[in-house]
Design an enzyme around this catalytic site. Structure first.
Site, PDB file in Angstrom:
ATOM      1  N   ASN A 226       6.955 -32.712 -45.122  1.00 67.50           N
ATOM      2  CA  ASN A 226       6.254 -33.857 -44.545  1.00 67.50           C
ATOM      3  C   ASN A 226       4.833 -33.399 -44.238  1.00 67.50           C
ATOM      4  O   ASN A 226       4.594 -32.710 -43.252  1.00 67.50           O
ATOM      5  CB  ASN A 226       6.976 -34.313 -43.264  1.00 67.50           C
ATOM      6  CG  ASN A 226       6.227 -35.436 -42.573  1.00 67.50           C
ATOM      7  OD1 ASN A 226       5.278 -36.001 -43.123  1.00 67.50           O
ATOM      8  ND2 ASN A 226       6.639 -35.770 -41.357  1.00 67.50           N
TER       9      ASN A 226
ATOM     10  N   LYS B 196       2.368 -35.115 -43.331  1.00 68.65           N
ATOM     11  CA  LYS B 196       1.693 -35.911 -42.290  1.00 68.65           C
ATOM     12  C   LYS B 196       0.290 -36.298 -42.794  1.00 68.65           C
ATOM     13  O   LYS B 196       0.130 -36.557 -43.974  1.00 68.65           O
ATOM     14  CB  LYS B 196       1.687 -35.140 -40.972  1.00 68.65           C
ATOM     15  CG  LYS B 196       3.102 -34.645 -40.610  1.00 68.65           C
ATOM     16  CD  LYS B 196       3.231 -34.105 -39.235  1.00 68.65           C
ATOM     17  CE  LYS B 196       4.681 -33.663 -39.010  1.00 68.65           C
ATOM     18  NZ  LYS B 196       4.961 -33.204 -37.664  1.00 68.65           N
TER      19      LYS B 196
ATOM     20  N   HIS C 251      10.248 -41.362 -37.637  1.00 66.07           N
ATOM     21  CA  HIS C 251       9.673 -40.093 -37.180  1.00 66.07           C
ATOM     22  C   HIS C 251       9.158 -40.247 -35.745  1.00 66.07           C
ATOM     23  O   HIS C 251       8.622 -41.295 -35.381  1.00 66.07           O
ATOM     24  CB  HIS C 251       8.536 -39.664 -38.116  1.00 66.07           C
ATOM     25  CG  HIS C 251       8.145 -38.237 -37.905  1.00 66.07           C
ATOM     26  ND1 HIS C 251       7.333 -37.841 -36.874  1.00 66.07           N
ATOM     27  CD2 HIS C 251       8.492 -37.103 -38.567  1.00 66.07           C
ATOM     28  CE1 HIS C 251       7.183 -36.518 -36.920  1.00 66.07           C
ATOM     29  NE2 HIS C 251       7.879 -36.056 -37.940  1.00 66.07           N
TER      30      HIS C 251
ATOM     31  N   GLU D  15       6.591 -39.222 -34.354  1.00 65.17           N
ATOM     32  CA  GLU D  15       5.169 -39.583 -34.240  1.00 65.17           C
ATOM     33  C   GLU D  15       4.979 -41.082 -34.430  1.00 65.17           C
ATOM     34  O   GLU D  15       4.120 -41.698 -33.791  1.00 65.17           O
ATOM     35  CB  GLU D  15       4.350 -38.764 -35.262  1.00 65.17           C
ATOM     36  CG  GLU D  15       4.222 -37.314 -34.831  1.00 65.17           C
ATOM     37  CD  GLU D  15       4.154 -36.301 -35.962  1.00 65.17           C
ATOM     38  OE1 GLU D  15       3.839 -36.677 -37.102  1.00 65.17           O
ATOM     39  OE2 GLU D  15       4.442 -35.112 -35.695  1.00 65.17           O
TER      40      GLU D  15
ATOM     41  N   GLU E 138      15.276 -34.123 -35.389  1.00 65.97           N
ATOM     42  CA  GLU E 138      14.038 -33.425 -35.045  1.00 65.97           C
ATOM     43  C   GLU E 138      13.823 -33.523 -33.541  1.00 65.97           C
ATOM     44  O   GLU E 138      13.322 -34.542 -33.054  1.00 65.97           O
ATOM     45  CB  GLU E 138      12.837 -34.064 -35.754  1.00 65.97           C
ATOM     46  CG  GLU E 138      12.881 -34.004 -37.264  1.00 65.97           C
ATOM     47  CD  GLU E 138      11.485 -34.092 -37.881  1.00 65.97           C
ATOM     48  OE1 GLU E 138      11.178 -33.247 -38.713  1.00 65.97           O
ATOM     49  OE2 GLU E 138      10.705 -34.993 -37.512  1.00 65.97           O
TER      50      GLU E 138
ATOM     51  N   GLY F  89       5.899 -29.100 -34.222  1.00 66.30           N
ATOM     52  CA  GLY F  89       4.520 -28.615 -34.179  1.00 66.30           C
ATOM     53  C   GLY F  89       4.227 -27.707 -32.994  1.00 66.30           C
ATOM     54  O   GLY F  89       3.078 -27.405 -32.694  1.00 66.30           O
TER      55      GLY F  89
ATOM     56  N   SER G 147       9.392 -26.996 -36.286  1.00 68.05           N
ATOM     57  CA  SER G 147       8.968 -25.594 -36.375  1.00 68.05           C
ATOM     58  C   SER G 147       9.864 -24.736 -37.275  1.00 68.05           C
ATOM     59  O   SER G 147      10.131 -23.571 -36.972  1.00 68.05           O
ATOM     60  CB  SER G 147       8.851 -24.973 -34.970  1.00 68.05           C
ATOM     61  OG  SER G 147       7.858 -25.652 -34.223  1.00 68.05           O
TER      62      SER G 147
HETATM   63  P1  13P Z   1       6.635 -28.948 -37.857  1.00 68.88           P
HETATM   64  O1  13P Z   1       7.442 -28.265 -38.942  1.00 68.88           O
HETATM   65  O2  13P Z   1       5.166 -28.769 -38.013  1.00 68.88           O
HETATM   66  O3  13P Z   1       7.151 -28.584 -36.497  1.00 68.88           O
HETATM   67  O4  13P Z   1       6.891 -30.533 -38.030  1.00 68.88           O
HETATM   68  C1  13P Z   1       8.176 -30.996 -38.115  1.00 68.88           C
HETATM   69  C2  13P Z   1       8.122 -32.431 -38.496  1.00 68.88           C
HETATM   70  O5  13P Z   1       7.733 -33.277 -37.718  1.00 68.88           O
HETATM   71  C3  13P Z   1       8.556 -32.789 -39.853  1.00 68.88           C
HETATM   72  O6  13P Z   1       8.723 -34.167 -39.971  1.00 68.88           O
END
Ligand code: 13P
Length: 263
Positions: A10, A12, A104, A106, A176, A182, A222
């Site tokens: 992903n 983003k 997600h 976010e 997640e 992140g 992560s």
């Molecule tokens: P990270 O791997 O950067 O923690 O992000 C995970 C994520 O949100 C994947 O959709």
């Protein structure tokens, strides 16, 4: 139950078309001639989907490249019309999109997407025969307040409302934990396994044992090359949804390699 692991990048809001091209060329050169017992998915921003589709089409013809599947990071819950800035599932189909990431954290926290909106998007994706990667997960405050299971139960039940067993067979879940996204803080394999096992039991309650045994549940938050093997060794973890560590071809590939076995 033999579930094929699925590793999805992903990206983003990273990588326009030219960076997408650099990544894919480099990635394909690294995996040339190899096959893995896993599915590989890349989810670029919308504006890079055309470039990705183009590159993969050419690569497949030219060097019988490893099949990378394409995902979008979002879709509209509507078909067409006055929805400025939105992208419909039918538009996504023109770019040969196989998957769409929905729910997600976010999208939930920054853009206010509710379980009802996510449910409407899941239905739209299925109508267009696109496979949802349906994300769920708790915040740290929710976990610390002992609400992990109730949060997951609500997200799963509301998000999947009125989806059929057939829809579920085309859906991937992604657990997640928001506090792991992140942050560099990964859930321990025990925390992740417990949550995955609980989510699988929810699916069994809603759709029966058979569907629950077949559905793939990715872990996200992560994931790095050095923790992929331990996480993927857990019985209910079937791949990863990767953000930061999937922005570099070598690191994405190392996660896939460490988390799966070469065919
Ligand atoms: P990270 O791997 O950067 O923690 O992000 C995970 C994520 O949100 C994947 O959709």
């Amino acid at each position: 139950m033999n579930r094929k692991p699925i590793f999805a990048a992903n990206w983003k809001m990273n990588k326009g078309p030219s960076e997408t091209e650099d990544f894919i060329k480099s990635f394909l050169s690294k995996v040339q001639g190899q096959t893995f017992n896993s599915e590989i998915v890349v989810a670029p921003p919308f504006v890079s989907l055309a470039k990705l589709a183009d590159l993969l089409h050419t690569a497949t013809a030219v060097q019988n490249a490893h099949a990378i599947q394409t995902a979008a990071q979002n879709c509209s819950q509507f078909d067409s019309g006055a929805y400025t800035g939105e992208i419909s599932v039918l538009m996504l189909r023109e770019f040969f999109v196989h998957y769409v990431i929905l729910g997600h954290s976010e999208r939930r926290s920054i853009y206010g997407e509710t379980d009802a909106i996510i449910n409407a998007k899941l239905k739209k994706a299925r109508e267009a025969n696109i496979r949802p990667i349906f994300c769920i997960g708790e915040t740290l405050a929710e976990r610390e307040a002992g609400k992990l299971e109730s949060v997951l139960r609500t997200q799963v039940t509301e998000g999947l409302r009125d989806l059929s067993e057939k829809d579920l067979s085309e859906t991937v879940l992604a657990y997640e934990p928001v506090w792991a996204i992140g942050t560099g803080v990964t859930a321990t394999s025990e925390q992740a396994q417990d949550a995955h096992q609980f989510v699988r039991s929810l699916i069994a309650e809603l759709y029966g044992q058979d569907t629950a045994a077949k559905i793939r549940i990715q872990y996200g938050g992560s994931v790095k090359p050095n923790n992929a093997a331990e996480l993927m060794a857990c019985p209910d973890i079937d791949g990863a949804l990767i953000g930061g560590a999937a922005l570099e071809p070598q690191s994405f590939l190392d996660i896939i390699r460490n988390g799966t076995q070469e065919a």
